[in-house]
Design a protein around this motif. Structure first.
Motif, PDB file in Angstrom:
ATOM      1  N   MET A 149      77.136  49.420  60.970  1.00  0.00           N
ATOM      2  CA  MET A 149      76.431  50.554  61.510  1.00  0.00           C
ATOM      3  C   MET A 149      75.105  50.680  60.777  1.00  0.00           C
ATOM      4  N   ALA A 150      74.024  50.456  61.505  1.00  0.00           N
ATOM      5  CA  ALA A 150      72.710  50.457  60.888  1.00  0.00           C
ATOM      6  C   ALA A 150      72.274  51.854  60.481  1.00  0.00           C
ATOM      7  N   SER A 151      72.562  52.814  61.317  1.00  0.00           N
ATOM      8  CA  SER A 151      72.144  54.180  61.023  1.00  0.00           C
ATOM      9  C   SER A 151      73.330  55.115  61.196  1.00  0.00           C
ATOM     10  N   GLN A 152      73.465  56.057  60.296  1.00  0.00           N
ATOM     11  CA  GLN A 152      74.549  57.013  60.401  1.00  0.00           C
ATOM     12  C   GLN A 152      74.017  58.360  60.870  1.00  0.00           C
ATOM     13  N   GLN A 153      72.970  58.335  61.693  1.00  0.00           N
ATOM     14  CA  GLN A 153      72.423  59.571  62.213  1.00  0.00           C
ATOM     15  C   GLN A 153      73.099  59.918  63.530  1.00  0.00           C
ATOM     16  N   THR A 154      73.181  61.187  63.803  1.00  0.00           N
ATOM     17  CA  THR A 154      73.729  61.674  65.063  1.00  0.00           C
ATOM     18  C   THR A 154      72.566  62.085  65.951  1.00  0.00           C
ATOM     19  N   ILE A 179      69.587  63.845  63.991  1.00  0.00           N
ATOM     20  CA  ILE A 179      69.991  64.745  62.920  1.00  0.00           C
ATOM     21  C   ILE A 179      70.478  63.882  61.763  1.00  0.00           C
ATOM     22  N   PRO A 180      69.825  63.946  60.610  1.00  0.00           N
ATOM     23  CA  PRO A 180      70.247  63.099  59.490  1.00  0.00           C
ATOM     24  C   PRO A 180      71.633  63.482  58.990  1.00  0.00           C
TER      25      PRO A 180
END
Length: 76
Positions: free
Chosen positions: A1-6, A13-14
């Motif tokens: 998972m490259a980014s864990q942003q929603t 949203i960080p």
């Protein structure tokens, strides 16, 4: 998972970050349990290789598989 942003309603949203000061030696490699109350770390504890953590229902299931008898104790 490259980014864990929603992403909600087109906005990124960080992911919240919990900054923690662990009480371990600089060369420590292993597992640590954090006790968190109301979003704050109240305690941390290193686990030894012999220690394992599981939920109570998992512990009961493992005990039953080993045919251990589990009974309720009354303080009456």
């Amino acid at each position: 998972m490259a980014s864990q942003q929603t992403i909600m309603h087109g906005m990124q949203i960080p992911t919240p970050v919990l900054n923690v000061d662990l009480h371990v030696l600089p060369n420590f490699t292993g597992r640590v349990v954090l006790y968190i109350e109301k979003g704050r770390v109240t305690c941390d504890r290193q686990l030894s290789d012999e220690e394992h953590i599981c939920a109570l229902d998992t512990f009961i299931e493992m005990a039953r598989e080993m045919e251990l008898r589990i009974g309720e104790i009354s303080n009456d």
